[in-house]
Design a protein around this motif. Structure first.
Motif, mmCIF file in Angstrom:
data_model
loop_
_atom_site.group_PDB
_atom_site.id
_atom_site.type_symbol
_atom_site.label_atom_id
_atom_site.label_comp_id
_atom_site.label_asym_id
_atom_site.label_seq_id
_atom_site.Cartn_x
_atom_site.Cartn_y
_atom_site.Cartn_z
ATOM 1 N N ASP A 120 35.599 22.726 18.977
ATOM 2 C CA ASP A 120 34.916 23.979 19.436
ATOM 3 C C ASP A 120 34.340 23.528 20.911
ATOM 4 O OD1 ASP A 120 35.553 25.122 17.010
ATOM 5 O OD2 ASP A 120 33.692 24.498 16.077
ATOM 6 N N THR A 171 32.301 28.518 21.320
ATOM 7 C CA THR A 171 33.597 29.247 21.237
ATOM 8 C C THR A 171 34.329 28.406 20.188
ATOM 9 O OG1 THR A 171 33.365 29.864 23.281
ATOM 10 C CG2 THR A 171 35.506 30.089 22.406
ATOM 11 N N LEU A 172 34.853 28.860 19.108
ATOM 12 C CA LEU A 172 35.554 28.417 18.159
ATOM 13 C C LEU A 172 37.034 27.839 18.491
ATOM 14 C CD1 LEU A 172 34.643 30.330 14.873
ATOM 15 C CD2 LEU A 172 33.480 28.394 15.755
ATOM 16 N N CYS A 205 41.986 27.607 14.603
ATOM 17 C CA CYS A 205 41.912 26.825 13.068
ATOM 18 C C CYS A 205 43.099 27.396 12.494
ATOM 19 C CB CYS A 205 40.623 27.357 12.700
ATOM 20 S SG CYS A 205 40.514 26.227 11.057
ATOM 21 N N SER A 229 39.732 22.235 14.039
ATOM 22 C CA SER A 229 38.672 21.850 14.658
ATOM 23 C C SER A 229 37.665 21.155 13.832
ATOM 24 C CB SER A 229 37.850 23.278 15.220
ATOM 25 O OG SER A 229 36.755 22.659 15.859
ATOM 26 N N THR A 273 32.878 19.262 17.948
ATOM 27 C CA THR A 273 32.218 20.525 19.194
ATOM 28 C C THR A 273 32.078 19.583 20.479
ATOM 29 O OG1 THR A 273 31.040 21.587 17.358
ATOM 30 C CG2 THR A 273 30.287 21.807 19.507
#
Length: 299
Positions: free
Chosen positions: A108, A116-117, A120, A186, A189
């Motif tokens: 992320d 913002t992811l 996945c 994910s 981060t």
């Protein structure tokens, strides 16, 4: 560090932290963590006030050369892991895929307080890449997601310490030993901010460092005839030409190449870029000190 310490594994691991005499309270924090966690091996880089601080690249390679494990996972100080099984999943993957040198995963992005992811896929489908993908797309592997086999550390060439970036040449060298795999989930981060080693640079700085990095790798690894290298370097040169239409950016570009002129003296393509920028600056009558840049020597 908390995201590393939360990892659940069926194997032992060590945590290597390089502290480069940061101006903030980083040193106090890592010293406190070390006293509480015997897993942490701390490298404190101390320099007198009149000495240049160790740069991020040298800090990076110092940690790598002291690593003792079979596999190495990377994590920049700005980023963090989000899955407590991240290390276990990647180790299991490399154990089961001896044809792969590296495995990474999605991440992320945290920027301006907004996350913002990453894409996945619940099935964690695996994609595979080769050196050609790195040459065509440059570094698409987020540092905080990479794990690779430690064996490469025994063969790291001296020239890698000259490159502007440490991670891309390392991934390229790994890709020559085996495939790169991506887990489509994910598990980390990335923080994007103005102080980042890459994201915090101006675009002209990024483009020029990309060119320099690719040219050094190609000089030593003989990529000049590779069509993916040729495609990327043409794209990079075209963007450079577009950026330096602005005289202010041209002056910035000339200032940047002056900083490391001697470092790249054995690389004709980089010397040519330096000389061409200088010549263009003279033609446009922009102001800068020309004393430290000489024309490239023909072979």
């Amino acid at each position: 560090l908390d995201s590393v310490l939360m990892q659940k594994t069926n194997f032992d691991f060590e945590i290597l932290v390089g502290e480069d005499q940061s101006a903030d309270s980083t040193r106090d924090i890592v010293l406190k963590y070390q006293t509480q966690n015997p897993l942490i091996k701390l490298f404190l880089h101390n320099h007198p006030s009149n000495y240049v601080r160790i740069n991020g690249r040298n800090n990076f390679f110092n940690n790598l050369t002291h690593a003792k494990g079979e596999y190495i996972a990377l994590l920049d100080g700005d980023d963090y892991w989000t899955d407590p099984l991240k290390l276990q999943k990647q180790v299991d993957f490399l154990d089961g895929h001896p044809d792969c040198s590296t495995v990474y995963h999605l991440a992320d992005r945290l920027e301006h307080g907004q996350i913002t992811l990453g894409e996945c896929d619940s099935s964690e489908v695996i994609d595979f890449y080769t050196v050609d993908d790195l040459l065509e797309r440059s570094n698409f592997i987020p540092t905080c997601t990479a794990m690779f086999r430690r064996a490469i550390i025994e063969e790291i060439p001296d020239w890698i310490t000259i490159t502007p970036y440490g991670d891309l040449p390392l991934h390229v060298l790994n890709s020559l030993r085996g495939k790169i795999a991506r887990i489509n989930k994910s598990m980390a981060t990335r923080r994007i901010h103005e102080g980042g080693l890459f994201s915090g640079r101006s675009r002209i700085h990024q483009v020029m460092n990309n060119f320099i990095c690719f040219e050094i790798m190609s000089h030593h690894l003989h990529f000049y005839e590779n069509p993916y290298y040729q495609k990327y370097i043409l794209f990079d040169k075209n963007e450079l030409d577009e950026l330096i239409q602005d005289n202010k950016i041209l002056i910035d570009a000339i200032s940047l190449i002056k900083e490391d002129s001697d470092r790249y003296k054995n690389y004709p393509s980089i010397k040519s870029m330096q000389f061409n920028l200088l010549t263009l600056g003279l033609k446009r009558s922009v102001y800068f000190d020309v004393a430290t840049i000489s024309p490239p020597v023909s072979n």
